[in-house]
Design a protein around this motif. Sequence first.
Motif, mmCIF file in Angstrom:
data_model
loop_
_atom_site.group_PDB
_atom_site.id
_atom_site.type_symbol
_atom_site.label_atom_id
_atom_site.label_comp_id
_atom_site.label_asym_id
_atom_site.label_seq_id
_atom_site.Cartn_x
_atom_site.Cartn_y
_atom_site.Cartn_z
ATOM 1 N N MET A 136 0.839 -1.216 0.000
ATOM 2 C CA MET A 136 0.000 0.000 0.000
ATOM 3 C C MET A 136 0.865 1.253 0.000
ATOM 4 S SD MET A 136 -3.064 -0.052 -0.534
ATOM 5 C CE MET A 136 -3.371 1.707 -0.434
ATOM 6 N N GLY A 165 0.655 4.231 -2.772
ATOM 7 C CA GLY A 165 0.550 5.656 -2.442
ATOM 8 C C GLY A 165 1.617 6.463 -3.163
ATOM 9 N N TYR A 170 0.856 6.783 -6.832
ATOM 10 C CA TYR A 170 -0.219 7.762 -7.053
ATOM 11 C C TYR A 170 0.358 9.172 -6.993
ATOM 12 C CZ TYR A 170 -4.566 10.351 -6.246
ATOM 13 O OH TYR A 170 -5.611 11.236 -6.338
ATOM 14 N N LEU A 223 -6.894 7.408 -9.830
ATOM 15 C CA LEU A 223 -7.927 7.032 -8.859
ATOM 16 C C LEU A 223 -8.417 5.597 -9.022
ATOM 17 C CD1 LEU A 223 -10.332 10.042 -8.268
ATOM 18 C CD2 LEU A 223 -8.871 8.861 -6.646
ATOM 19 N N GLY A 227 -17.312 12.697 5.735
ATOM 20 C CA GLY A 227 -16.739 13.329 4.546
ATOM 21 C C GLY A 227 -15.488 12.649 4.012
ATOM 22 N N ASP A 228 -15.009 11.643 4.728
ATOM 23 C CA ASP A 228 -13.759 10.982 4.313
ATOM 24 C C ASP A 228 -14.021 9.507 3.994
ATOM 25 O OD1 ASP A 228 -11.245 9.836 4.091
ATOM 26 O OD2 ASP A 228 -10.342 11.130 5.599
ATOM 27 N N HIS A 259 -11.578 7.185 3.125
ATOM 28 C CA HIS A 259 -10.366 6.362 3.204
ATOM 29 C C HIS A 259 -10.494 5.418 4.402
ATOM 30 C CE1 HIS A 259 -9.004 9.926 0.973
ATOM 31 N NE2 HIS A 259 -8.125 9.123 0.402
ATOM 32 N N ILE A 317 -8.405 2.196 4.599
ATOM 33 C CA ILE A 317 -7.400 1.120 4.629
ATOM 34 C C ILE A 317 -6.598 1.168 5.936
ATOM 35 C CG2 ILE A 317 -5.364 0.161 3.474
ATOM 36 C CD1 ILE A 317 -6.626 1.324 0.831
ATOM 37 N N GLY A 318 -6.138 2.368 6.303
ATOM 38 C CA GLY A 318 -5.355 2.510 7.537
ATOM 39 C C GLY A 318 -6.184 2.140 8.761
ATOM 40 N N LEU A 369 -7.832 13.296 4.883
ATOM 41 C CA LEU A 369 -8.005 14.543 4.138
ATOM 42 C C LEU A 369 -7.838 15.737 5.081
ATOM 43 C CD1 LEU A 369 -11.213 13.583 2.119
ATOM 44 C CD2 LEU A 369 -8.852 13.587 1.289
ATOM 45 N N GLY A 414 -4.054 9.080 10.915
ATOM 46 C CA GLY A 414 -4.257 9.286 9.479
ATOM 47 C C GLY A 414 -3.231 10.266 8.974
ATOM 48 N N ALA A 415 -2.941 10.152 7.679
ATOM 49 C CA ALA A 415 -1.802 10.883 7.117
ATOM 50 C C ALA A 415 -1.890 12.402 7.261
ATOM 51 C CB ALA A 415 -1.652 10.502 5.646
ATOM 52 N N GLY A 421 -1.953 8.622 17.057
ATOM 53 C CA GLY A 421 -1.018 7.545 16.734
ATOM 54 C C GLY A 421 -0.546 7.688 15.300
ATOM 55 N N ALA A 422 0.775 7.719 15.098
ATOM 56 C CA ALA A 422 1.325 7.943 13.759
ATOM 57 C C ALA A 422 1.094 6.740 12.843
ATOM 58 C CB ALA A 422 2.810 8.243 13.841
ATOM 59 N N GLY A 465 -0.610 3.237 17.432
ATOM 60 C CA GLY A 465 -2.001 3.382 17.871
ATOM 61 C C GLY A 465 -2.355 2.352 18.934
#
Length: 212
Positions: free
Chosen positions: A46, A50, A53, A60, A100-101, A103, A105-106, A151, A180-181, A197-198, A203
């Motif tokens: 993954m 990323g 991308y 997408l 609103g998000d 994502h 996978i994480g 996001l 999250g990123a 948690g990074a 986490g």
Amino acid sequence: MESDKLKKLTEYVIELEVDDIYDLVLKYLDEGEDPFEILNALSQGMDEVGRLYEEKEYYLTELVLAGEVMKEAMKALNPALAASDKSDDKIKIILATVKGDNHDIGKNILGSLLLSAGFEIYDLGMDVDENKIVEKIKETGAKIIGLSTLLTTTIENIKDVHNALEKAGLRDKVKIIVGGASLNMDLAKQVCADDYGADAIEGVKQIKKLIK
Ligand code: B12
């Protein structure tokens, strides 16, 4: 370190092998490979998706497929991760990607690790409204909420969860950890989270500290 054999999993994620990844994960589990090493190999795939991308080699469509590949892989892997858990009295955790998000996978990786660490997980999915989280807290009595957002535009929605909990008189009964990123500890504190948690491993460690 990742073995040559497990590298195949990383390649399957990068090559978007959505039809074959499930069987490959099962095969490796049958052959006695460590579920955590398998998870690590998948996550590396993954990371590479990323990167591709960001370098505009993937678009997408590829990202959506990569998400599907990870979901298939986790379907095969989750029972093995959960089997490493021996506890009866499980601590309940609610997981969600904020409103609103889309994502997840994480968050799903964090969920798998928490499951294997003996927690009971209520995963509400992605794009989750704060009121749904409050309802789930009332229903389950969970003491920890793990919120994910990738996001920058949805970071503020973490605060909506905090506000909704406060309105329901529940804020002092639960801890909110975020990741999250798009986040860091400073941003997490600005939106009233208790912790950050990074990555999923950190986490799990932070959550263990929070429940003490
Ligand atoms: C895959 C992906 C998608 C997939 C998501 C599939 C899915 N089911 O999740 C799809 C195609 C749907 C997608 C859509 C979009 N995406 Co996107 N996406 C990505 C990408 C490439 C990878 C994200 C990922 O899964 N990483 C792998 C996982 C394992 O990492 P992770 O999520 O960070 O999680 C780890 C940690 O952060 C942490 N963690 C995560 N959550 C939590 C929670 C807690 C409690 C804790 C403790 C830890 C933790 O642990 C995890 C494991 O270690 C990133 C780029 C990148 N390199 O991050 C862009 C990225 C996040 N996307 C981006 C954008 C802009 C979008 C779109 C707006 C694109 C568009 N034009 O439509 C849409 C948004 C749709 C929406 N409303 O959400 C931007 C965000 C920019 C920003 N800062 O706001 C990024 C950064 C790409 C970029 N550089 O432009 N995306």
